[in-house]
Every structure is written in structure tokens, then in C-alpha cells.
Design a protein around this motif. Structure first.
Motif, PDB file in Angstrom:
ATOM      1  N   TRP A 232       0.815  -1.218   0.000  1.00 57.38           N
ATOM      2  CA  TRP A 232       0.000   0.000   0.000  1.00 57.38           C
ATOM      3  C   TRP A 232       0.843   1.261   0.000  1.00 57.38           C
ATOM      4  CZ3 TRP A 232      -4.351  -1.302   4.138  1.00 57.38           C
ATOM      5  CH2 TRP A 232      -5.206  -2.269   3.574  1.00 57.38           C
ATOM      6  N   PHE A 233       2.120   1.139   0.277  1.00 59.35           N
ATOM      7  CA  PHE A 233       2.946   2.333   0.429  1.00 59.35           C
ATOM      8  C   PHE A 233       3.877   2.572  -0.766  1.00 59.35           C
ATOM      9  CE2 PHE A 233       2.253   0.998   4.946  1.00 59.35           C
ATOM     10  CZ  PHE A 233       1.451   2.071   5.310  1.00 59.35           C
ATOM     11  N   ASP A 234       3.976   3.848  -1.096  1.00 64.91           N
ATOM     12  CA  ASP A 234       4.927   4.293  -2.116  1.00 64.91           C
ATOM     13  C   ASP A 234       5.957   5.204  -1.433  1.00 64.91           C
ATOM     14  OD1 ASP A 234       6.206   5.079  -4.440  1.00 64.91           O
ATOM     15  OD2 ASP A 234       4.649   6.500  -5.029  1.00 64.91           O
ATOM     16  N   VAL A 235       5.479   6.337  -0.925  1.00 70.17           N
ATOM     17  CA  VAL A 235       6.336   7.208  -0.111  1.00 70.17           C
ATOM     18  C   VAL A 235       5.565   7.549   1.170  1.00 70.17           C
ATOM     19  CG1 VAL A 235       7.609   9.397  -0.005  1.00 70.17           C
ATOM     20  CG2 VAL A 235       7.400   8.191  -2.200  1.00 70.17           C
ATOM     21  N   ILE A 236       6.257   7.478   2.289  1.00 65.28           N
ATOM     22  CA  ILE A 236       5.677   7.859   3.583  1.00 65.28           C
ATOM     23  C   ILE A 236       6.468   9.047   4.106  1.00 65.28           C
ATOM     24  CG2 ILE A 236       5.307   7.168   5.997  1.00 65.28           C
ATOM     25  CD1 ILE A 236       5.167   4.257   5.097  1.00 65.28           C
ATOM     26  N   VAL A 237       5.765  10.088   4.553  1.00 61.55           N
ATOM     27  CA  VAL A 237       6.463  11.209   5.204  1.00 61.55           C
ATOM     28  C   VAL A 237       6.002  11.257   6.650  1.00 61.55           C
ATOM     29  CG1 VAL A 237       4.746  12.954   4.426  1.00 61.55           C
ATOM     30  CG2 VAL A 237       7.065  13.661   5.042  1.00 61.55           C
ATOM     31  N   THR A 238       6.957  11.501   7.558  1.00 58.65           N
ATOM     32  CA  THR A 238       6.608  11.441   8.975  1.00 58.65           C
ATOM     33  C   THR A 238       7.574  12.258   9.823  1.00 58.65           C
ATOM     34  OG1 THR A 238       5.923   9.896  10.722  1.00 58.65           O
ATOM     35  CG2 THR A 238       7.919   9.323   9.497  1.00 58.65           C
ATOM     36  N   CYS A 239       7.197  12.451  11.076  1.00 57.57           N
ATOM     37  CA  CYS A 239       8.028  13.237  12.000  1.00 57.57           C
ATOM     38  C   CYS A 239       9.230  12.415  12.460  1.00 57.57           C
ATOM     39  CB  CYS A 239       7.190  13.704  13.184  1.00 57.57           C
ATOM     40  SG  CYS A 239       6.661  12.362  14.262  1.00 57.57           S
ATOM     41  N   ASN A 240      10.127  13.101  13.147  1.00 56.56           N
ATOM     42  CA  ASN A 240      11.407  12.521  13.515  1.00 56.56           C
ATOM     43  C   ASN A 240      11.271  11.231  14.341  1.00 56.56           C
ATOM     44  OD1 ASN A 240      14.190  12.399  13.803  1.00 56.56           O
ATOM     45  ND2 ASN A 240      14.400  14.513  14.463  1.00 56.56           N
ATOM     46  N   MET A 241      10.500  11.298  15.409  1.00 55.42           N
ATOM     47  CA  MET A 241      10.395  10.142  16.309  1.00 55.42           C
ATOM     48  C   MET A 241       9.703   8.953  15.642  1.00 55.42           C
ATOM     49  SD  MET A 241      11.031   9.530  19.650  1.00 55.42           S
ATOM     50  CE  MET A 241      11.862   8.101  19.069  1.00 55.42           C
ATOM     51  N   PHE A 242       8.594   9.227  14.973  1.00 59.57           N
ATOM     52  CA  PHE A 242       7.886   8.126  14.308  1.00 59.57           C
ATOM     53  C   PHE A 242       8.758   7.546  13.193  1.00 59.57           C
ATOM     54  CE2 PHE A 242       3.397   9.989  15.346  1.00 59.57           C
ATOM     55  CZ  PHE A 242       3.632   9.774  16.690  1.00 59.57           C
ATOM     56  N   GLY A 243       9.484   8.435  12.528  1.00 58.32           N
ATOM     57  CA  GLY A 243      10.370   7.978  11.460  1.00 58.32           C
ATOM     58  C   GLY A 243      11.460   7.068  11.994  1.00 58.32           C
ATOM     59  N   ASP A 244      11.977   7.407  13.167  1.00 60.60           N
ATOM     60  CA  ASP A 244      12.990   6.553  13.790  1.00 60.60           C
ATOM     61  C   ASP A 244      12.419   5.154  14.012  1.00 60.60           C
ATOM     62  OD1 ASP A 244      15.419   5.890  15.193  1.00 60.60           O
ATOM     63  OD2 ASP A 244      14.214   5.979  17.023  1.00 60.60           O
ATOM     64  N   ILE A 245      11.234   5.101  14.538  1.00 69.46           N
ATOM     65  CA  ILE A 245      10.647   3.804  14.908  1.00 69.46           C
ATOM     66  C   ILE A 245      10.243   2.994  13.677  1.00 69.46           C
ATOM     67  CG2 ILE A 245       8.737   2.693  16.145  1.00 69.46           C
ATOM     68  CD1 ILE A 245       8.779   5.264  17.980  1.00 69.46           C
ATOM     69  N   ILE A 246       9.512   3.613  12.776  1.00 66.57           N
ATOM     70  CA  ILE A 246       9.011   2.805  11.648  1.00 66.57           C
ATOM     71  C   ILE A 246      10.120   2.408  10.674  1.00 66.57           C
ATOM     72  CG2 ILE A 246       6.652   3.709  11.864  1.00 66.57           C
ATOM     73  CD1 ILE A 246       7.087   5.260   9.244  1.00 66.57           C
ATOM     74  N   THR A 247      11.249   3.127  10.690  1.00 65.02           N
ATOM     75  CA  THR A 247      12.324   2.704   9.776  1.00 65.02           C
ATOM     76  C   THR A 247      13.086   1.485  10.296  1.00 65.02           C
ATOM     77  OG1 THR A 247      13.847   4.408  10.629  1.00 65.02           O
ATOM     78  CG2 THR A 247      12.629   4.926   8.616  1.00 65.02           C
ATOM     79  N   ASP A 248      13.062   1.253  11.598  1.00 65.84           N
ATOM     80  CA  ASP A 248      13.624  -0.021  12.082  1.00 65.84           C
ATOM     81  C   ASP A 248      12.723  -1.177  11.651  1.00 65.84           C
ATOM     82  OD1 ASP A 248      15.820   1.183  13.294  1.00 65.84           O
ATOM     83  OD2 ASP A 248      15.634  -0.001  15.136  1.00 65.84           O
ATOM     84  N   LEU A 249      11.426  -0.969  11.720  1.00 61.70           N
ATOM     85  CA  LEU A 249      10.504  -1.983  11.214  1.00 61.70           C
ATOM     86  C   LEU A 249      10.722  -2.174   9.710  1.00 61.70           C
ATOM     87  CD1 LEU A 249       8.072  -3.884  11.490  1.00 61.70           C
ATOM     88  CD2 LEU A 249       6.577  -1.886  11.291  1.00 61.70           C
ATOM     89  N   GLY A 250      10.881  -1.046   9.017  1.00 60.26           N
ATOM     90  CA  GLY A 250      11.150  -1.117   7.577  1.00 60.26           C
ATOM     91  C   GLY A 250      12.401  -1.930   7.277  1.00 60.26           C
ATOM     92  N   ALA A 251      13.447  -1.701   8.064  1.00 61.95           N
ATOM     93  CA  ALA A 251      14.701  -2.432   7.851  1.00 61.95           C
ATOM     94  C   ALA A 251      14.467  -3.936   7.999  1.00 61.95           C
ATOM     95  CB  ALA A 251      15.760  -1.953   8.847  1.00 61.95           C
ATOM     96  N   MET A 252      13.654  -4.311   8.968  1.00 61.89           N
ATOM     97  CA  MET A 252      13.412  -5.740   9.192  1.00 61.89           C
ATOM     98  C   MET A 252      12.667  -6.380   8.029  1.00 61.89           C
ATOM     99  SD  MET A 252      14.909  -6.801  11.757  1.00 61.89           S
ATOM    100  CE  MET A 252      16.183  -5.562  11.789  1.00 61.89           C
TER     101      MET A 252
END
Ligand code: IPM
Ligand code: MN
Length: 352
Positions: A232-252
Motif C-alpha cells: 500500500w505504500f509508495d512514499v511515507i512522510v513522517t516526523c522525527n520520532m515516528f520515522g525513527d521507529i518505523i524505519t527499524d521496522l522497515g529495515a526488518m
């Protein structure tokens, strides 16, 4: 001629930086550009020896470079936070690297823990605001250490900071030219001031991009969909803290920390590239860590410098190696190859 600052940093940082620059060098030779590197020894060892974390003069020098490459920061003998805040966050803030760009792309041949999803479904990019939010460092204690203690950590959202980040994300979505869909990941149902600002700015800027489809996802739902329906995702834009968290999930979901790369960008000036992973102290000097995340970060650096041909070669070489199935496991110590061997393979592929 490009000037590149290298901060190999702590733990396995120097090993992955070597491989990243080996591949970067192969791309330079192949496509015919020149560069110089200046190496800085900032990190835990220097701090423990001299008490110095990052001198102001280094920031001035960084500003004069075309790009900065950082291996990893974090030392087991240094209180957590000193180096992270003093080197990584300070460089992000003082050089105003307001975009943290983190692709979440599953390459063919790479194992994902998400059942029934493959490279077709996992290919998006997260634009994380990188200078504000909960990371701004505004706050303090009242009655510290007492039973009546109050701890305040402010979430800073400026109109200017939000707008430039959102605008960058719209431009990127257009340039990427895939689903042309931009999702704002927020918590506007609870952060009714901070993320109300994000929504208003997102809608306002979005009105200028009729070709981009927009939607919103609360951050908790975002984590759910990243697992359940990453397509469902192409580009996601987000704030600093949420970006920190969801990018670890993204990495996994893209194969783990061995593979996840990022860029800290100021689109108007300098940029710093780094693998998302940390310094992995227990693998230090063992030649067992996976350098692919750092190599992909070097690929992003090529792209940022305008060396699109070189960037394409690196991406292709990484993709080919992963698709070949030669690497048994992307985790450190289980690859069936040394760090340097992986770097050699990718560099040779770029050169060929
Ligand atoms: C990252 C890291 C950093 C962050 C830490 C090391 C300060 O987790 O780059 O995602 O929180 O931004
Ligand atoms: Mn992080």
C-alpha cells in the motif's frame, strides 16, 4: 572533484566504511569521476582518550564537503547518548540535514519475515523529518531525583520545518514516478496541535501536486500495514520520532539491518550517508559484519552527488549478488563470506 568526509566511527564502523568506499572507488573508476577523502577519528575511542566529541571546527569543515559518510557511532564504555547526541544528532542539526531518507526495498533473493510478500510488494521509501520533533532536545527536569520529579521533553514542530520536509516528500514522490502516492504518517487523533500542523501543511502543499495521490495513516496503523499490506505504500512522510521507529521496522521487512541504508540530506547543501545499523561492538575487527547496508549508503551518496550512473551500477551489483543466492544469511557471522569478500564481490561487479 568531490571532497568526501569519512567518519568511520566506532565498533564495526571502520570495517563497513572500508567496503563502502571500496565500492564507491570502483564506481568512480568505472564512470570516470575523481574524489578525495578526509578521514576523521570521531567516536568513542577519541572521546575516551581526549574528552572531545566533535569540535566546532569539524562542523565547519563538513560544511565545505560535498558529502559525509558515517560508519557507525556507539561505544560500550561510553554512556549511551553522549556520542549519539554529540556526533550524529549534532551533525544532523547543525548542518540542517532536515531530511532522513530511508528506502525500504526488498531485493530479489532476500528473505523477509513477511509471509507471501516479495520484492513487488515491499518497495517504498520513508521520508523522516530529521531536525525537529521530539529530537529537538528542548525540556528539562524539575525536582530531579525526588519523588516529586517532573521531566519535560517538548515536541517541536515549526511551520517552516514541517513544510520543507513535506514539500521534499511531494517532490520525491513525483520524481520516483511509481504509484505517485504519498502517505502522511502521524498521530493527529491525539497530537491535536503538533500533527494538526502537519495535516494542514500536508493538505496545503498537496494542493500544488495534483498528480500525487495523498492519504493519512496513524503511526500505529502504519506499523500494522507495513507488515500486513506493505504494497500500500509508495512514499511515507513522517516526523522525527515516528520515522525513527518505523524505519527499524522497515529495515526488518527488507531483510534486516545488514541491508538498510540511509541518507541525511539538506537538499540545498551537504548530506551525510550512513547504514541504519549501529556499531555492533561484539563483531569489531572480526571481518564478519555485513557491509551491504554501508555499500548501499555509498550508492545513495553517488546518487546525491549526481553520479546516477555510478549509483545505478552499485544498486545493480548489490541486487545481482543478493539474487544470486550466494550469501547464505545476511546476518553478521552467518554470511559464509567475510566483510571484505562481500565488498570485493560488489566492487568487482561494479568494475566489470
Ligand atoms: C537512527 C538512530 C539514531 C536516531 C540514534 C543513534 C540517535 O537510531 O539513526 O535511527 O535515533 O536517530
Ligand atoms: Mn533509529
Amino acid at each position: 572533484m568531490y571532497n568526501i568526509a569519512l567518519i568511520p566511527g566506532d565498533g564495526i564502523g571502520p570495517e563497513v566504511t572500508n567496503e563502502a568506499m571500496k565500492v564507491f572507488g570502483a564506481a568512480a573508476d568505472k564512470t570516470g569521476f575523481k574524489y578525495e577523502t578526509i578521514e576523521y577519528d570521531f567516536g568513542g575511542d577519541r572521546y575516551l582518550e581526549t574528552g572531545e566529541v566533535l569540535p566546532n571546527s569539524a562542523l565547519d569543515e563538513f560544511r565545505q564537503t560535498d558529502a559525509i559518510f558515517l560508519g557507525a557511532i556507539g561505544h560500550p564504555d561510553v554512556t549511551p547518548g553522549i556520542l549519539e547526541k554529540g556526533i550524529l544528532l549534532r551533525t544532523r542539526f547543525e548542518l540542517d540535514l532536515y531530511i532522513n531518507l530511508r528506502p525500504v526495498k526488498l531485493y530479489p533473493g532476500v528473505w523477509t519475515p513477511i509471509k507471501d510478500k516479495g520484492p513487488e510488494e515491499i518497495d517504498f521509501i520513508i521520508v523522516r523529518e530529521n531536525t525537529e520533533g521530539l529530537y529537538a532536545g528542548i525540556g528539562g527536569f524539575l525536582k530531579h531525583g525526588t519523588a516529586d520529579e517532573v521531566a519535560i521533553q517538548e515536541m517541536i514542530n515549526t511551520r517552516k520545518g514541517v513544510e520543507r520536509c513535506v514539500r521534499y516528500a511531494f517532490e520525491l514522490t513525483r520524481k520516483r514516478n511509481k504509484a505517485k502516492q504519498l502517505t502522511l504518517c502521524d498521530k493527529a487523533n491525539v497530537l491535536t496541535y503538533a500533527h494538526d500542523l502537519w495535516r494542514r501543511v500536508f493538505d496545503e502543499v498537496g494542493a500544488e501536486y495534483a498528480d500525487i495521490e495523498t492519504d493519512y495513516a496513524f503511526v500505529d496503523a502504519t506499523t500494522m500495514w507495513m507488515v500486513k499490506n506493505p504494497e500500500w505504500f509508495d512514499v511515507i512522510v513522517t516526523c522525527n520520532m515516528f520515522g525513527d521507529i518505523i524505519t527499524d521496522l522497515g529495515a526488518m521487512i527488507q531483510g534486516g539491518m545488514g541491508i538498510a541504508a540511509s541518507g541525511n540530506l539538506n537538499p540545498e547543501s551537504v548530506a551525510m550517508f550512513e547504514p541504519i545499523h549501529g556499531s555492533a561492538p561484539r563483531y569489531t575487527g572480526k571481518n564478519q559484519i555485513n557491509p551491504i547496508a554501508a555499500i548501499s549508503a555509498a550508492g545513495m551518496m553517488l546518487d546525491h552527488l549526481g553520479e546516477t550512473e555510478g549509483a545505478g551500477l552499485v544498486d545493480r551489483a548489490v541486487s545481482d549478488l543478493l539474487a544470486s543466492g550466494e550469501i547464505k544469511d545476511l546476518a553478521a557471522g552467518r554470511m559464509g563470506f567475510t566483510t571484505a569478500e562481500i565488498g570485493d564481490k560488489i566492487a568487482e561487479s561494479v568494475a566489470s
